[in-house]
Design a protein around this motif. Sequence first.
Motif, PDB file in Angstrom:
ATOM      1  N   GLY A  43      25.689 -60.203 -62.314  1.00 60.88           N
ATOM      2  CA  GLY A  43      26.308 -61.019 -61.271  1.00 60.88           C
ATOM      3  C   GLY A  43      25.976 -60.640 -59.851  1.00 60.88           C
ATOM      4  N   SER A  44      24.924 -59.855 -59.644  1.00 62.66           N
ATOM      5  CA  SER A  44      24.638 -59.401 -58.286  1.00 62.66           C
ATOM      6  C   SER A  44      23.743 -60.348 -57.499  1.00 62.66           C
ATOM      7  CB  SER A  44      24.001 -58.007 -58.323  1.00 62.66           C
ATOM      8  OG  SER A  44      22.740 -58.038 -58.983  1.00 62.66           O
ATOM      9  N   ALA A  45      23.104 -61.307 -58.162  1.00 64.00           N
ATOM     10  CA  ALA A  45      22.182 -62.206 -57.474  1.00 64.00           C
ATOM     11  C   ALA A  45      21.979 -63.470 -58.297  1.00 64.00           C
ATOM     12  CB  ALA A  45      20.833 -61.512 -57.234  1.00 64.00           C
ATOM     13  N   ALA A  52      29.844 -66.523 -59.897  1.00 69.05           N
ATOM     14  CA  ALA A  52      30.992 -65.725 -59.452  1.00 69.05           C
ATOM     15  C   ALA A  52      31.592 -66.301 -58.176  1.00 69.05           C
ATOM     16  CB  ALA A  52      30.560 -64.280 -59.240  1.00 69.05           C
ATOM     17  N   ARG A  53      30.735 -66.742 -57.253  1.00 74.11           N
ATOM     18  CA  ARG A  53      31.236 -67.347 -56.020  1.00 74.11           C
ATOM     19  C   ARG A  53      32.049 -68.614 -56.324  1.00 74.11           C
ATOM     20  NH1 ARG A  53      28.970 -67.279 -50.871  1.00 74.11           N
ATOM     21  NH2 ARG A  53      26.848 -66.844 -51.603  1.00 74.11           N
ATOM     22  N   ASP A  55      39.752 -64.118 -60.297  1.00 76.33           N
ATOM     23  CA  ASP A  55      39.266 -62.783 -59.987  1.00 76.33           C
ATOM     24  C   ASP A  55      37.951 -62.595 -60.727  1.00 76.33           C
ATOM     25  OD1 ASP A  55      41.369 -62.049 -58.375  1.00 76.33           O
ATOM     26  OD2 ASP A  55      42.459 -60.989 -59.936  1.00 76.33           O
ATOM     27  N   VAL A  56      37.002 -61.887 -60.112  1.00 74.77           N
ATOM     28  CA  VAL A  56      35.704 -61.712 -60.757  1.00 74.77           C
ATOM     29  C   VAL A  56      35.369 -60.231 -60.916  1.00 74.77           C
ATOM     30  CG1 VAL A  56      34.787 -63.932 -59.995  1.00 74.77           C
ATOM     31  CG2 VAL A  56      34.434 -61.906 -58.566  1.00 74.77           C
ATOM     32  N   VAL A  57      34.742 -59.936 -62.047  1.00 72.66           N
ATOM     33  CA  VAL A  57      34.212 -58.614 -62.339  1.00 72.66           C
ATOM     34  C   VAL A  57      32.699 -58.764 -62.440  1.00 72.66           C
ATOM     35  CG1 VAL A  57      34.143 -56.706 -63.985  1.00 72.66           C
ATOM     36  CG2 VAL A  57      36.299 -57.926 -63.578  1.00 72.66           C
ATOM     37  N   VAL A 115      23.553 -74.671 -61.358  1.00 78.07           N
ATOM     38  CA  VAL A 115      23.869 -74.030 -62.634  1.00 78.07           C
ATOM     39  C   VAL A 115      25.270 -73.451 -62.597  1.00 78.07           C
ATOM     40  CG1 VAL A 115      23.082 -72.376 -64.351  1.00 78.07           C
ATOM     41  CG2 VAL A 115      21.415 -73.505 -62.883  1.00 78.07           C
ATOM     42  N   ALA A 116      25.667 -72.901 -61.461  1.00 81.14           N
ATOM     43  CA  ALA A 116      27.010 -72.340 -61.326  1.00 81.14           C
ATOM     44  C   ALA A 116      28.078 -73.405 -61.537  1.00 81.14           C
ATOM     45  CB  ALA A 116      27.168 -71.703 -59.950  1.00 81.14           C
ATOM     46  N   ALA A 117      27.844 -74.606 -61.013  1.00 79.16           N
ATOM     47  CA  ALA A 117      28.812 -75.688 -61.200  1.00 79.16           C
ATOM     48  C   ALA A 117      28.977 -76.021 -62.674  1.00 79.16           C
ATOM     49  CB  ALA A 117      28.363 -76.928 -60.424  1.00 79.16           C
TER      50      ALA A 117
END
Length: 251
Positions: free
Chosen positions: A23-25, A32-33, A41-43, A221-223
């Motif tokens: 989840g860093s990029a 995550a955003r 909450d996100v891990v 893709v996030a959506a």
Amino acid sequence: MKTATTAQRPCELAGQIVVVIGGSAGIGFETARRARAEGADVVLTGRNGERLQRAADELDARSTAVFDATDPAALEQFFHDLPAQIDHVMVTAGSPHYARLADIDVSQTRRALDASLRLPIDVARHSVGRVRPGGTLVFMSGTGGRRPHLGLTLTSIATVALPALAANLALELAPIRVNVIAPGFVDTPLSAALLGDQLDSRRDQLRATLPIGRVVEPVDVAALAVHLMTNTALTGATYDIDGGQQLVPEG
């Protein structure tokens, strides 16, 4: 004169915990955003501690963990250290491996298959009793490996196998839901690293040929990923998101 007011839409992930492995990029970070915007909450996990911390600071993440997700012991420890109950796990760790048969060695084969098949199986095993009923596991595949091509021997295995794996896991893990996202080209840092100085020409080609007239971005893709988390009728399926790339003849 009365003025109409629009009620604020409730956050769809309010009070939930979303774990993004990788989840860093790129796609993982944008997912995550999006989850944070929906109240979760996100891990976050990743292999690069500095980049992971920047992502966590930007998103005000609940926690982070630096490890290689393909290390079975490290992955097991990560799940052991999570809160007692979480809601969703998305796995974006790993990258496609492109090589002709003559150039593949045993160690490369093992690493590629570990990242594409063993990792989802291990995540599924560790999610039992940890992911709440009705929660989701979301895995990443791709559409490129569906067309036979030189250098896609290992990538094509994962492309075919992961949808079948997810369908079976959806039955075995129910009521946890399991789905796969299969993108085509997505304009991410990983794509930039893979294509190097050919990146701009690839972008131009796709803008000219894709039915949507633009390149697919991580936010697209996030959506879809967040939709899979929130729509509780969806399980056991693979969802393509490639802007119509499969419909265009290869040039």
